[in-house]
Design a protein around this motif. Sequence first.
Motif, PDB file in Angstrom:
ATOM      1  N   PHE A  13      90.627  32.834   4.015  1.00 59.00           N
ATOM      2  CA  PHE A  13      89.397  33.219   4.708  1.00 59.00           C
ATOM      3  C   PHE A  13      88.356  32.103   4.714  1.00 59.00           C
ATOM      4  O   PHE A  13      87.826  31.729   5.761  1.00 59.00           O
ATOM      5  CB  PHE A  13      88.829  34.472   4.052  1.00 59.00           C
ATOM      6  N   LEU A  14      88.057  31.536   3.547  1.00 62.46           N
ATOM      7  CA  LEU A  14      87.022  30.513   3.449  1.00 62.46           C
ATOM      8  C   LEU A  14      87.560  29.103   3.655  1.00 62.46           C
ATOM      9  O   LEU A  14      86.886  28.257   4.253  1.00 62.46           O
ATOM     10  CB  LEU A  14      86.333  30.581   2.083  1.00 62.46           C
ATOM     11  N   PHE A  15      88.759  28.849   3.134  1.00 63.24           N
ATOM     12  CA  PHE A  15      89.318  27.504   3.171  1.00 63.24           C
ATOM     13  C   PHE A  15      90.736  27.521   3.726  1.00 63.24           C
ATOM     14  O   PHE A  15      91.413  28.547   3.720  1.00 63.24           O
ATOM     15  CB  PHE A  15      89.338  26.893   1.769  1.00 63.24           C
ATOM     16  N   GLU A  16      91.144  26.342   4.195  1.00 65.00           N
ATOM     17  CA  GLU A  16      92.537  26.178   4.586  1.00 65.00           C
ATOM     18  C   GLU A  16      93.394  26.258   3.325  1.00 65.00           C
ATOM     19  O   GLU A  16      92.888  26.495   2.234  1.00 65.00           O
ATOM     20  CB  GLU A  16      92.718  24.832   5.292  1.00 65.00           C
ATOM     21  N   SER A  17      94.691  26.037   3.439  1.00 66.36           N
ATOM     22  CA  SER A  17      95.571  26.146   2.284  1.00 66.36           C
ATOM     23  C   SER A  17      95.103  25.232   1.146  1.00 66.36           C
ATOM     24  O   SER A  17      94.635  24.114   1.371  1.00 66.36           O
ATOM     25  CB  SER A  17      97.006  25.774   2.675  1.00 66.36           C
TER      26      SER A  17
ATOM     27  N   PRO B 227      73.398  31.054  13.544  1.00 71.24           N
ATOM     28  CA  PRO B 227      72.420  31.980  12.949  1.00 71.24           C
ATOM     29  C   PRO B 227      72.559  32.103  11.438  1.00 71.24           C
ATOM     30  O   PRO B 227      71.580  32.428  10.747  1.00 71.24           O
ATOM     31  CB  PRO B 227      72.731  33.315  13.643  1.00 71.24           C
ATOM     32  N   TRP B 228      73.765  31.880  10.917  1.00 66.61           N
ATOM     33  CA  TRP B 228      73.995  31.962   9.478  1.00 66.61           C
ATOM     34  C   TRP B 228      73.109  30.979   8.708  1.00 66.61           C
ATOM     35  O   TRP B 228      72.722  31.265   7.577  1.00 66.61           O
ATOM     36  CB  TRP B 228      75.465  31.708   9.160  1.00 66.61           C
ATOM     37  N   ASN B 229      72.800  29.849   9.331  1.00 72.41           N
ATOM     38  CA  ASN B 229      71.920  28.883   8.665  1.00 72.41           C
ATOM     39  C   ASN B 229      70.527  29.467   8.459  1.00 72.41           C
ATOM     40  O   ASN B 229      69.915  29.288   7.403  1.00 72.41           O
ATOM     41  CB  ASN B 229      71.813  27.594   9.473  1.00 72.41           C
ATOM     42  N   ALA B 230      70.016  30.168   9.479  1.00 70.25           N
ATOM     43  CA  ALA B 230      68.697  30.789   9.360  1.00 70.25           C
ATOM     44  C   ALA B 230      68.712  31.877   8.288  1.00 70.25           C
ATOM     45  O   ALA B 230      67.770  31.985   7.477  1.00 70.25           O
ATOM     46  CB  ALA B 230      68.270  31.377  10.699  1.00 70.25           C
ATOM     47  N   MET B 231      69.773  32.688   8.255  1.00 74.71           N
ATOM     48  CA  MET B 231      69.880  33.739   7.246  1.00 74.71           C
ATOM     49  C   MET B 231      69.836  33.154   5.839  1.00 74.71           C
ATOM     50  O   MET B 231      69.094  33.627   4.967  1.00 74.71           O
ATOM     51  CB  MET B 231      71.192  34.513   7.433  1.00 74.71           C
ATOM     52  N   ASN B 232      70.627  32.113   5.621  1.00 76.29           N
ATOM     53  CA  ASN B 232      70.685  31.548   4.280  1.00 76.29           C
ATOM     54  C   ASN B 232      69.431  30.744   3.957  1.00 76.29           C
ATOM     55  O   ASN B 232      69.036  30.649   2.791  1.00 76.29           O
ATOM     56  CB  ASN B 232      71.926  30.672   4.124  1.00 76.29           C
ATOM     57  N   GLY B 233      68.802  30.170   4.966  1.00 76.86           N
ATOM     58  CA  GLY B 233      67.525  29.506   4.729  1.00 76.86           C
ATOM     59  C   GLY B 233      66.489  30.485   4.216  1.00 76.86           C
ATOM     60  O   GLY B 233      65.723  30.183   3.290  1.00 76.86           O
ATOM     61  N   ILE B 234      66.466  31.685   4.791  1.00 78.52           N
ATOM     62  CA  ILE B 234      65.537  32.731   4.334  1.00 78.52           C
ATOM     63  C   ILE B 234      65.883  33.156   2.917  1.00 78.52           C
ATOM     64  O   ILE B 234      65.001  33.365   2.079  1.00 78.52           O
ATOM     65  CB  ILE B 234      65.578  33.931   5.298  1.00 78.52           C
TER      66      ILE B 234
ATOM     67  N   ALA C 276      83.384  33.710   8.424  1.00 74.57           N
ATOM     68  CA  ALA C 276      83.190  33.251   7.048  1.00 74.57           C
ATOM     69  C   ALA C 276      81.749  32.798   6.833  1.00 74.57           C
ATOM     70  O   ALA C 276      81.126  33.112   5.813  1.00 74.57           O
ATOM     71  CB  ALA C 276      84.155  32.121   6.730  1.00 74.57           C
ATOM     72  N   TYR C 277      81.199  32.054   7.789  1.00 71.97           N
ATOM     73  CA  TYR C 277      79.812  31.607   7.691  1.00 71.97           C
ATOM     74  C   TYR C 277      78.872  32.806   7.589  1.00 71.97           C
ATOM     75  O   TYR C 277      77.947  32.831   6.761  1.00 71.97           O
ATOM     76  CB  TYR C 277      79.424  30.764   8.909  1.00 71.97           C
ATOM     77  N   TYR C 278      79.091  33.787   8.437  1.00 75.64           N
ATOM     78  CA  TYR C 278      78.256  34.983   8.411  1.00 75.64           C
ATOM     79  C   TYR C 278      78.388  35.721   7.077  1.00 75.64           C
ATOM     80  O   TYR C 278      77.389  36.171   6.496  1.00 75.64           O
ATOM     81  CB  TYR C 278      78.651  35.937   9.543  1.00 75.64           C
ATOM     82  N   THR C 279      79.609  35.844   6.581  1.00 72.78           N
ATOM     83  CA  THR C 279      79.862  36.626   5.367  1.00 72.78           C
ATOM     84  C   THR C 279      79.120  36.058   4.164  1.00 72.78           C
ATOM     85  O   THR C 279      78.407  36.785   3.453  1.00 72.78           O
ATOM     86  CB  THR C 279      81.371  36.677   5.071  1.00 72.78           C
ATOM     87  N   VAL C 280      79.269  34.756   3.906  1.00 79.92           N
ATOM     88  CA  VAL C 280      78.632  34.173   2.720  1.00 79.92           C
ATOM     89  C   VAL C 280      77.113  34.181   2.862  1.00 79.92           C
ATOM     90  O   VAL C 280      76.389  34.373   1.873  1.00 79.92           O
ATOM     91  CB  VAL C 280      79.152  32.740   2.456  1.00 79.92           C
ATOM     92  N   SER C 281      76.609  34.003   4.073  1.00 82.52           N
ATOM     93  CA  SER C 281      75.161  33.958   4.283  1.00 82.52           C
ATOM     94  C   SER C 281      74.530  35.338   4.180  1.00 82.52           C
ATOM     95  O   SER C 281      73.446  35.497   3.608  1.00 82.52           O
ATOM     96  CB  SER C 281      74.847  33.327   5.640  1.00 82.52           C
TER      97      SER C 281
END
Length: 309
Positions: A2-6, A136-143, A256-261
């Motif tokens: 999910f987050l990384f390749e093999s 948009p994930w960048n804005a979420m995590n910035g907040i 993945a970006y959305y999930t972690v953020s």
Amino acid sequence: MFLFESIPLYSGLVWIAILAGLMIFNEVTRYNKLTGILFFVVLPIILTIFVWPKTSGSGTGAQTANWFAWVKTYSALVGCYIGLGLRFNKKMQSKKWCLALAPAILALNILEAVVREFQVMGMQGVIDDMFFKGGPWNAMNGIAGIINMLALCGWCGIIISKDKHHDLVWPDMMWFWIIAYDLWNFAYVYNCVTDRAFYSAALLISCTIPAFTIKKGAWAQHRVHTLALYMMLMLTIPNFFVHGKYAVASTHSSTAYYTVSILALVFNVGVGIYQVRTIIKNKKNPLKDDLYTERKDYQAIRNENTQCI
């Protein structure tokens, strides 16, 4: 994945080696004043003059040939100097305002990453040998980072332990703030450091483990030491973990970006709400008071470090 390749076995072993190395050298650097000076004063001077201009300087094409990598390294080192001063300098210890330097450098460290997060939001493709996918994930995590920074509390209650290490102990920095920071910071490296995020996770864990086991209450000290060590390594061998057999690439998945953020944002909002509730309920002044004095874990950390050993 999910987050990384093999993730090959040998990359997993390198990850473990980095985690172990950072934890070991964290213990070395916290041992006494001399070891701290050798690693955080003498070594960086040598590397700044003879190594980093060749490995991470302008025109090298390295992924660390950007303002953020250099600012991050030196701000982490400044944090180490502040810690050394507070731990071993009686004059700094006698001046209450000097305690504010610890949260100030930590807040600056968070703010640097928040600024970078919003900068990456508008970046796409390969830049400085690193792949970016802003969104948009960048804005979420910035907040989330801003909330985490505002939730710093209890700096007036910072103490220096009475044992031989003279650790900088911050009793009011509770486990839930540390987890909130870890979730935010992992989302930051995943969003903004992208294909180096796999190994950056080892950095995060390397200061969290000792904060919960080896020396409780000293997370801020563990964090600045391991961060400085890791950033010095990155400026020295910037491409080692991105190119070649040991590289573990991000999937660059929007999901993945959305999930972690989102996870980082939700958890930090929860910590913020709990802190405001505590301030109101116990009529605390967040600029002067320790907020969590009624918690048993706070009391245990403070009692352990105010008794002579």
